[in-house]
Design a protein around this motif. Structure first.
Motif, PDB file in Angstrom:
ATOM      1  N   ALA A 206       0.820  -1.211   0.000  1.00 44.91           N
ATOM      2  CA  ALA A 206       0.000   0.000   0.000  1.00 44.91           C
ATOM      3  C   ALA A 206       0.857   1.266   0.000  1.00 44.91           C
ATOM      4  O   ALA A 206       0.441   2.301  -0.522  1.00 44.91           O
ATOM      5  N   LEU A 207       2.050   1.190   0.576  1.00 45.60           N
ATOM      6  CA  LEU A 207       2.939   2.359   0.612  1.00 45.60           C
ATOM      7  C   LEU A 207       3.806   2.480  -0.633  1.00 45.60           C
ATOM      8  O   LEU A 207       4.284   3.566  -0.951  1.00 45.60           O
ATOM      9  N   VAL A 208       4.032   1.376  -1.331  1.00 45.67           N
ATOM     10  CA  VAL A 208       4.974   1.376  -2.445  1.00 45.67           C
ATOM     11  C   VAL A 208       4.289   1.337  -3.804  1.00 45.67           C
ATOM     12  O   VAL A 208       4.656   2.083  -4.712  1.00 45.67           O
TER      13      VAL A 208
ATOM     14  N   MET B 141       5.599   6.929  -2.699  1.00 43.86           N
ATOM     15  CA  MET B 141       5.938   5.990  -3.765  1.00 43.86           C
ATOM     16  C   MET B 141       4.697   5.519  -4.514  1.00 43.86           C
ATOM     17  O   MET B 141       4.745   5.300  -5.724  1.00 43.86           O
ATOM     18  N   SER B 142       3.593   5.353  -3.802  1.00 43.54           N
ATOM     19  CA  SER B 142       2.376   4.833  -4.428  1.00 43.54           C
ATOM     20  C   SER B 142       1.774   5.801  -5.453  1.00 43.54           C
ATOM     21  O   SER B 142       0.921   5.414  -6.239  1.00 43.54           O
ATOM     22  N   GLU B 143       2.234   7.038  -5.490  1.00 43.07           N
ATOM     23  CA  GLU B 143       1.765   7.998  -6.495  1.00 43.07           C
ATOM     24  C   GLU B 143       2.561   7.891  -7.794  1.00 43.07           C
ATOM     25  O   GLU B 143       2.181   8.476  -8.805  1.00 43.07           O
ATOM     26  N   ILE B 144       3.655   7.166  -7.761  1.00 39.96           N
ATOM     27  CA  ILE B 144       4.514   7.004  -8.933  1.00 39.96           C
ATOM     28  C   ILE B 144       4.182   5.680  -9.605  1.00 39.96           C
ATOM     29  O   ILE B 144       4.135   4.642  -8.949  1.00 39.96           O
ATOM     30  N   ARG B 145       3.953   5.723 -10.922  1.00 33.65           N
ATOM     31  CA  ARG B 145       3.732   4.501 -11.689  1.00 33.65           C
ATOM     32  C   ARG B 145       4.972   4.278 -12.547  1.00 33.65           C
ATOM     33  O   ARG B 145       5.276   5.077 -13.436  1.00 33.65           O
TER      34      ARG B 145
ATOM     35  N   GLU C 282      -0.017  -1.538 -10.208  1.00 33.20           N
ATOM     36  CA  GLU C 282       1.222  -2.314 -10.140  1.00 33.20           C
ATOM     37  C   GLU C 282       1.093  -3.501  -9.189  1.00 33.20           C
ATOM     38  O   GLU C 282       0.261  -3.494  -8.283  1.00 33.20           O
ATOM     39  N   SER C 283       1.986  -4.487  -9.406  1.00 35.45           N
ATOM     40  CA  SER C 283       2.087  -5.603  -8.473  1.00 35.45           C
ATOM     41  C   SER C 283       3.546  -6.031  -8.382  1.00 35.45           C
ATOM     42  O   SER C 283       4.329  -5.798  -9.303  1.00 35.45           O
TER      43      SER C 283
END
Length: 147
Positions: A73-75, A110-114, A80-81
């Motif tokens: 959830a944070l990364v 980090m979770s905002e970056i794809r 993504e997986s």
């Protein structure tokens, strides 16, 4: 740490948030007055660095260390997986490299970056480590951070 000078080359660090010279993004000024972009990372006895004409970020991490603190959830971006430990460490390195190139560090979640929105390359690393590098071709963003 204050800036250092070595045969016409000056190096230092600068935090864009607080202005400190003891932490933050590394910088270099060459003898000819130019200031290329630089990024560095270390993990144990291993150090990686990259210098480029455009914003750049690099990261190296211990696969075991990433796995021990892994929180998807944070990364991970919702699209993504990363299931296996090596995939998790690779994803962490890619994200850190992007955030370093952007100059925001972990102040951007980090979770905002794809990762798919960026030209990130995994680089060879010793057993047990993962590493990645990104160069942003134009000043500013190299891709969308929210998709």
């Amino acid at each position: 740490m204050p800036s250092k000078r070595l045969e016409g080359i000056t190096t230092g660090r600068h935090c864009p948030t607080c202005g400190s010279a003891t932490h933050g993004r590394p910088w270099v000024r060459l003898a000819d007055g130019t200031s290329p972009h630089v990024s560095l990372s270390h993990c144990g006895e291993h150090v990686v660095t990259v210098i480029a004409d455009h914003p750049v970020g690099i990261d190296v991490e211990s696969i075991d260390a990433v796995t021990s603190r892994w929180d998807p959830a944070l990364v991970l971006h919702p699209s993504e997986s990363a299931d296996a430990p090596a995939q998790q460490a690779a994803m962490w390195c890619r994200k850190e490299a992007i955030l370093k190139a952007l100059g925001t560090g972990l102040s951007t979640p980090m979770s905002e970056i794809r990762v798919a929105d960026w030209q990130v390359e995994d680089i060879a690393a010793p057993d047990g480590l993962a590493a990645a590098v990104v160069v942003i071709p134009q000043a500013g963003r190299g891709g969308s951070s929210t998709s």
